[in-house]
Structures are given as C-alpha cells and as structure tokens.
Design a protein around this motif. Structure first.
Motif: not given
Length: 485
Positions: A75-76, A78-85, A115-116
C-alpha cells in the motif's frame, strides 16, 4: 448506484464462484469480502462470517508477520506500481486441520485502490500427489532418476544409486553424463536433444547394447525406459534404469553351453561313430577269417561281448544326439485332449497286464506340441514299471489345472527313489536302478525336453502310493518369450 459500488459488485460477482479462494482486504489485513472457495478452505460454512476478521489469524506467526510487512510495502507503493507477491504457507482451518496453500497478494481491479486481493490456492492435493510419487519412486525395485532440461540429475532413488555404486546425495545436481561412458557422451547429447524436441514414453536404445558407468570405472549393461514428467516450473524427464548384468551373464552362459553341446554332438556323431564302425568291421573280418576253425567257448563269448559293447556305444551316441535335439522347442501347436494323450502314452509304454492303471484327469484341453508332451508321459509311465522293483503293481496318472499350468502326476507303489537321489536321477547317464536295461538317458532327456517348452518335471519319494511320484508342470497358458512369437 455509484461507479465505485458498481465496480465492487462486478468484482464480487466475478470472484464469487471462482475455483480458488479469494478475499478482499485492507492495509490492516481486515477482510471486507470473501468468496465461497476460501470459506470452504478455511472451514467456515458462510463466507459472510469472515468479514471484519483478520487474514493473519489463519497463518503461523512468522508467516503472518511476513504478510503484514508485504501489506505495508504494497500500500506504500503507487497503485500502478504495486508488486504481486506469492508465498507457500501452512494454514490451520477452524477444525484444526493443517493444510498447505499458496497465497498471492495482488491489486484489486476497478476502484479498489485502498483494497487488495488475497488469493488462496490449496496445495494439499499437489502435496499428497508429490508424496505419493516420492514413495513410489523411492520404493521402485528398479533404478530411477529424474533430470531437468539441462540434463542435471534432480532426483534419484536408492536402487539406482546402489546399481552405480554412489551415495544417493552425491548424484543429485550432477550432470547425467556422470553415469555414461565417455565414448557414449557425444551421441547421447544428440539423442537427448531429439527426445526433448519430441518426448514420448519409450525404451531407449532399441536394438543397441546400452551400458552405464559404475563409480568403479567399470561398465554395466543396462536397459533404459524414458518418459516425460509434467511439472509447472519446467519439463522434467524420468528414466527407469535396469541393471541387466545377471541376465547378460545367463544369456552368455547359455549361448556357450549350447555352442559346446552342438560341438559335442558333432564330435559324437562323426568322430566317435566312425571308429566304432571300424572296430565293428574288424571284428567281423576276424570272425570270417576264423570261420574254418573251432574256436573255444571263451573266445566266442568275448567276440559276442565286443559286438554287444559296440552296439551299446552306438546306442549311447544316438541317445546323446536325441538329448541334444530335445533342447529345441517344437512350435507345431495343436489342441490336445488329455484323455487321448494319456491313452496314447499308455499304449506306447507297453505296460504289462500285471500292473493296475488308474487314471483321473480333471481339466480341459491343452494347446501344445503333441510329441514332446506325449513322449514325456510315455517315459515316466515306462519308468514307473521298469524301476518298480516288482512283477506287478499300481500306477496312477492324474491331471489337474494349477495356475497357468496343467499338472500331470505319475505315481507308483514301487521301491521309489533312494533318498538324496531326487536330482541325481535326472543327470545324463545316471541309472536309477542298476539292475535294469538302459543307459540312464531317459529322465535327462525328459527334463530337457520339458524345460525347453517352458515346463518343469520334479520327483517326490515316497509319493501318494508309497513309491515314486513324478510331476510334469506343462504350460497351458503360453508366455510370449520371443519377438517372433
């Protein structure tokens, strides 16, 4: 309805019946929505009951802490750079059952920027399948190994490690060429490239003698079967490796024995018979030259003994040739009635009227070559009379079906076989009863003929009637033993 709510409804509808578990969580790990699949995985009948609970509670403490850290990082960004884990973790259901699952944290579609999505993929079936494969793999009575596309050994069982003389852990990670003779490695690389391009389960090296390299540096003859293993990460290939050293030694020994027997029979039929005939001719000429003289009885007796010994030696040569030919398998098959077979054997054995014959046959017709089976029965019936030890007696012939064999038994109430001689009587030129006619070839001939056709003959004494009991196990269901059959 607002656009945000509409998007949420569409996401919920899309995930509600997904085959894998899914839940929507916020940055604190609080569950706002869950589908039926994740509820079933966690042991909760109603997915709505998971709302407002923490996703961490199903995880061990260490894995829960990792998930918290990932949520902070997620969540820290940016929305378009959030990693998949993703992470494989153990989870404990409400019933206390432990399962293995793969968690995947990813962005929620639409307007779920706060949300995720957390997916739960159960790996229980996969884990069980892997354990079963490992158990089967390890307990195979044959050597087995798994290699990757780079021809590195990934897994090896104890049988293969033992065959090649290595500790198992020493082979894992090594190139497959470690187990190949140096002269075979260039050609092996080409064969592997061709197999990887078009993998199919098959025997390797058909028509060629394959060898592996033992740790000692010696080569061992092997047979290899190849197959492809399905793997999510990369293709794997499994080889079943059979050490056929014992079989090769047996084949070589059999070939040598047959070659020696052929050489011996050639010598017997040519190099021995001719001198005997020459001696016989000399005796005849001497008797003709002395025909005008009155010979003493002892001289005449010795001439007769010489002729008798010559005849017996020629008979032994004939028996040797017959014994050698008995090892050739007769392929002239026909359907045989056991009753007719026994009747034929009794007629040819010339059993005296003073003997009582009992016949009890339980079983159907046999598909077999008639001559060797008929001859074997005739020999055993004749022996039961000849070696009986009395002028009269009983002989019982029975048949039963046992597995893939028809079992013929010839019992008599005679003197039987001397203890310790049960195997010796099947040796060439061994005479079971010294006072009887014959040169001790009959039983050896019978066993060789029966063995050549996939059967066996044994003797037990005392038998059911108190004398000898011979059993012929004759295959009524034939096995395919040669490529041309």
């Amino acid at each position: 309805m607002s656009i945000a709510l509409q998007n949420q409804a569409e996401v919920h509808a899309a995930l509600a019946h997904a085959p894998i578990g899914a839940m929507i969580i916020d940055e604190a790990g609080v569950i706002s929505w869950a589908n039926q699949a994740v509820a079933a995985l966690l042991g909760e009948p109603d997915p709505a009951a998971l709302r407002l609970t923490l996703a961490f509670v199903w995880l061990p403490e260490d894995d829960a802490e990792v998930l918290r850290q990932m949520l902070d990082m997620f969540f820290a960004a940016p929305v378009d750079a959030r990693p998949t884990w993703s992470r494989v973790v153990p989870i404990q259901t409400m019933e206390g059952i432990r399962q293995t699952a793969e968690l995947t944290l990813t962005c929620a579609p639409g307007d779920f920027d706060k949300r995720a999505l957390l997916y739960f993929q159960s790996l229980t079936r996969q884990t069980i399948a892997e354990k079963r494969f490992s158990q089967v793999f390890e307990n195979l009575p044959l050597g087995a190994l798994v290699v990757d596309t780079r021809q590195r050994i990934v897994q090896v069982n104890s049988a293969l490690a033992s065959e090649f003389g290595y500790p198992r852990e020493e082979l894992v990670g090594q190139p497959l060429e470690t187990l190949l003779p140096a002269r075979c490695r260039p050609a092996h690389r080409e064969h592997v490239e061709g197999y990887v391009a078009a993998p199919a389960s098959r025997m390797m090296g058909t028509g060629r003698d394959l060898t592996g390299l033992h740790r000692s540096g010696q080569e061992i003859p092997v047979e290899i079967a190849l197959t492809r293993l399905e793997n999510a990460a990369q293709p794997m290939f499994m080889a079943i490796v059979s050490d056929i050293s014992s079989r090769k030694r047996s084949e070589t020994a059999l070939q040598q024995t047959n070659a020696q027997l052929e050489e011996f029979t050639y010598v017997a039929s040519h190099d021995l018979r001719s001198p005997l005939r020459g001696i016989g001719d000399l005796v005849t000429w001497i008797r003709e030259d002395l025909s005008g003289f009155e010979l003493p009885d002892d001289v005449q007796y010795n001439f007769d003994r010489i002729s008798l010994r010559i005849d017996r030696a020629e008979q032994m040569i004939d028996d040797l040739l017959r014994y050698a030919r008995a090892g050739v398998r007769d392929t002239d098959m026909e359907t045989i009635s056991p009753a007719e077979l026994v009747e034929e054997a009794l007629a040819l054995a010339l059993v005296p009227d003073s003997f009582t014959i009992e016949v009890d046959l339980q079983g159907g017709d046999i598909v077999a070559p008639r001559a060797p089976l008929s001859t074997s029965l005739r020999n055993l019936i004749g022996n039961a009379v000849k070696h009986h030890g009395g002028a009269s007696g009983r002989v019982r012939i029975t048949m039963r079906e046992e597995g893939r064999f028809s079992v013929f038994t010839v019992d008599d109430d005679g003197q039987g076989v001397t203890p310790g001689n049960e195997e010796r009587i099947f040796k060439l030129f061994h005479r079971a009863s010294p006072g009887t006619n014959g040169d001790g070839v009959g039983l050896a001939f019978t066993r060789r003929m029966i063995n050549a056709h996939g059967g066996m003959v044994t003797v037990r004494s005392p038998g059911a009637l108190g004398g000898a009991s011979f059993e012929i196990h004759w295959p009524r269901i034939l096995l395919k033993e040669h490529e041309d059959e």
